[in-house]
Design an enzyme around this catalytic site. Sequence first.
Site, mmCIF file in Angstrom:
data_model
loop_
_atom_site.group_PDB
_atom_site.id
_atom_site.type_symbol
_atom_site.label_atom_id
_atom_site.label_comp_id
_atom_site.label_asym_id
_atom_site.label_seq_id
_atom_site.Cartn_x
_atom_site.Cartn_y
_atom_site.Cartn_z
ATOM 1 N N HIS A 156 0.827 -1.176 -0.051
ATOM 2 C CA HIS A 156 -0.047 -0.074 0.004
ATOM 3 C C HIS A 156 0.971 1.111 -0.013
ATOM 4 O O HIS A 156 0.512 2.275 0.496
ATOM 5 C CB HIS A 156 -0.828 0.051 1.243
ATOM 6 C CG HIS A 156 -1.814 -1.415 1.217
ATOM 7 N ND1 HIS A 156 -2.657 -1.528 0.672
ATOM 8 C CD2 HIS A 156 -1.826 -2.228 2.144
ATOM 9 C CE1 HIS A 156 -3.453 -2.647 1.047
ATOM 10 N NE2 HIS A 156 -2.675 -3.070 1.996
ATOM 11 N N SER A 277 15.801 20.002 -17.231
ATOM 12 C CA SER A 277 14.817 20.704 -17.231
ATOM 13 C C SER A 277 15.028 21.924 -18.055
ATOM 14 O O SER A 277 16.197 22.456 -17.693
ATOM 15 C CB SER A 277 14.188 21.240 -15.878
ATOM 16 O OG SER A 277 13.362 22.286 -16.082
ATOM 17 N N LYS A 283 17.709 19.921 -12.076
ATOM 18 C CA LYS A 283 16.508 18.904 -12.376
ATOM 19 C C LYS A 283 17.270 17.634 -12.996
ATOM 20 O O LYS A 283 18.048 18.013 -13.822
ATOM 21 C CB LYS A 283 15.162 19.138 -13.048
ATOM 22 C CG LYS A 283 14.394 19.967 -12.305
ATOM 23 C CD LYS A 283 13.647 19.464 -10.998
ATOM 24 C CE LYS A 283 12.992 18.558 -11.499
ATOM 25 N NZ LYS A 283 11.712 18.608 -12.218
ATOM 26 N N GLU A 290 9.823 7.147 -17.175
ATOM 27 C CA GLU A 290 8.559 7.549 -17.457
ATOM 28 C C GLU A 290 8.067 7.290 -19.042
ATOM 29 O O GLU A 290 6.819 7.017 -19.336
ATOM 30 C CB GLU A 290 8.525 8.962 -17.194
ATOM 31 C CG GLU A 290 8.751 9.408 -15.765
ATOM 32 C CD GLU A 290 8.884 10.966 -15.836
ATOM 33 O OE1 GLU A 290 9.091 11.688 -16.654
ATOM 34 O OE2 GLU A 290 8.952 11.512 -14.412
#
Length: 621
Positions: A156, A277, A283, A290
Site C-alpha cells: 500500500h 529541465s 533537475k 517515465e
Amino acid sequence: MALWGGRFSSGPDAAFKQFNDSLPFDYQLAEQDIVGSIAWAGALQQVNVLSEQEHQELVAALNALLESVQQDIAAVANAGYEDIHSYVEAKLIEQVGDLAKKLHTGRSRNDQVATDFRLWSRQCAEQLLAALGSLKSAFVNLAERELGTILPGYTHLQRAQPVLFSHWCMAYVEMLERDESRLQDALIRLNVCPLGSGALAGTAYPIDRETLATNLGFSHASRNSLDAVSDRDFVVELLSCASISMMHLSRFAEDLIFYNSGEAAFIELADNVTSGSSLMPQKKNPDALELIRGKTGRVFGAFSAMMMTLKALPLAYNKDMQEDKEGLFDAMPTWLACIHMAEACIKGLKVNAQTTRKAAQGGHANATELADYLVAKGIPFREGHHIVGQLVQIAIAEGKNLEQLSLESFQQVCSVITDDVYPVLELDAGIAARQALGGTSVTQVEQAVRAAKKKQQILVRDANLDDVDAIAGLIQHWAKVGENLPRAKSDMIHSINEFAVTVVDGKITGCASLYIYDTGLAEIRSLGVDPQTHVKGQGMQLVQYLLIKARRLALNRVIVLTRVPGFFTKQGFSYCTKDTLPEKVMKDCDLCLRKDHCDEVAMEFLLKAAKSTVIPCKFVA
C-alpha cells in the site's frame, strides 16, 4: 498495378486508393514476401508448373530483389503499389517479364500475407526473447552486486518489512521468466505455415505443403485452409505477451521512479537515461522510466484494438484483417525498445545503501519480528498482534523505533518480554529469519541468484536445419562409445522437428529427440551432451523441455531405455518392463545386436498422472 483489375471497368478513385493501400506499412514484409515467393517457386517447380529453367530464372530475380530491398527497405513504402505483393510482382515483371506472372499460380494474397506475417512475427519474437534474456542477466548481475543491501519493502506504499535489494531484483527476474515462457509458447503456435491454403479453399495443385513448411522453417503446415487464411490468433498472442511484459516493465519503472525521487533517494539513475529541465537547472528527470510507463498504454491499446477487430469477423478472410499489422508493427518494436531501455537503466544504477538501510529501520518495519517473538514465548499470534500494535502506539508517542523502547516500556504492555527481545528486533536478524524457500534471507537470495545464473548459461530450443551437423556430431560421439544408437544424417534432416538442442555461448552442446509411435507413446532418444562442455544441467533441461512438449501434444506416456536410471529417476521417471513397450520392442529392440544381453533399463513418465512432478523449464535467449 493492382492484382485484381480484370473484373472492373474502371480503377479506384484516388481517395479510395489511399484508403485501401497497405504498402505504406506492409512494406515491412518485403523480405518475408520474397523469401516466401522463393519457396513457392520451388513448390511450383516440383509439380511441373515451372520448368527447371523458369524456376532458376525466377529465384535469381527474387534473390536480386531481396538484396535490393535489404539495402533500402524504406524506399519500398513510397513505391505507389497497393501492397507488398503487388510491389514484388511488379518488380519481378520488370526483370523477367511474363514469367513473373506464373509465380502466383495456386496461391492467393490471403495465404501469402498470412505466411509473410508469421515469418515477420517469428523473427521479431526471437529478437525479443534474446532481449528479455539480456535484461534478466542485468537484473541478476545487479542482485549479485547488491547482495548485502537492505531495502524497505512496501505494501500500500507504506513501509512494511525489510527485504534485500537483491530480493527486489529477483522478483523482476521471476516476471521476466514468465514473459519468456509465454513468448516461447506463442512462438510454437505461430510457427505453422499457411502457404498453399489459397484464398480459403486450398490449392488445386498437388503441392507438398509439409516440405514447403520445412523449407520456410515452420514446424508443420496448417491443417485447415479456412482457418489458415483467417487465423490471427498469433497476433493476439504476441500482443498479449507484449502487454503483460510491458505491465511488468511499467511496474519496474514506477518502483525506480519512486526510489529515485528526492523523498526516497534510494538510487541514482545514470546520466545516459535521464534528462534535465529547460527552466530548472538542478533537475535530473527519470525520462527513460517515465517513457516506459507511458508506452505501456500504447501497447495495451494495440492489443485492445486487435481484439475488437477480430471479435465479429466471419470466416474466412475479410479486409478488416488489414488492420492486424500496424498495431503489431508498432507494439513489438516498442516492447523491444522498452526492454533495451530498462536494461540501460539497470546497468547504470547506483544504490545508496546507507539510505535504504536507514529507511528500512524506520516505520516500525520490525513489528512482525516482535509478534513472532511473542509467539515463541507461547502467546497466540492474534493476541501477540494486538500487543505489538499497542507497543507501536507507545513508540510513536515517544518518537522512537520499536528497538529503541526501554524494557520497562515493553513490560508495561507484556510481562513476558525480556532483554532477549533486542537481538530479535535488529534489522539483519529480521532479514536472516526469512529462510523459507522464496524468502528474503541472504541464503535464499544467494541460491536464487546462483540458480538464475546457471539457467542463463543454457538456452534450450527446438532444433532447426542449421543444427543438423552439430547434432550429427554429438550423436556420432555417443554412438561410438555405445551410449546411443547411430543415426544417418538424412534421418536427422527428415526428423529435425523431433529434436531439441541446448546452446551455450552460441554453440550447440546438447541434443535429444522425442519420437512418437503410432499408438501415441513417445520415446526420448538420442540424448547426449558435449563431454567437453563445462556447463552442467543440460541433460536435465533437455528432458524437461521434451516432457513439456509431450504434454502440449497431449501424449500420455514417455519412455526411455537407459543405462543411467538414477538420472531419469531425478526427472520423475519410474521403472517399467520392456514387455509393456511393444512398439519399441518391435521397432528397435528386435533389430538390435545386443537384444539378448541388453543392459539398458526401461523407464516411463506418465504425463497425466504426474502433472505436479514436471518442473517447468525456463527458456533463455
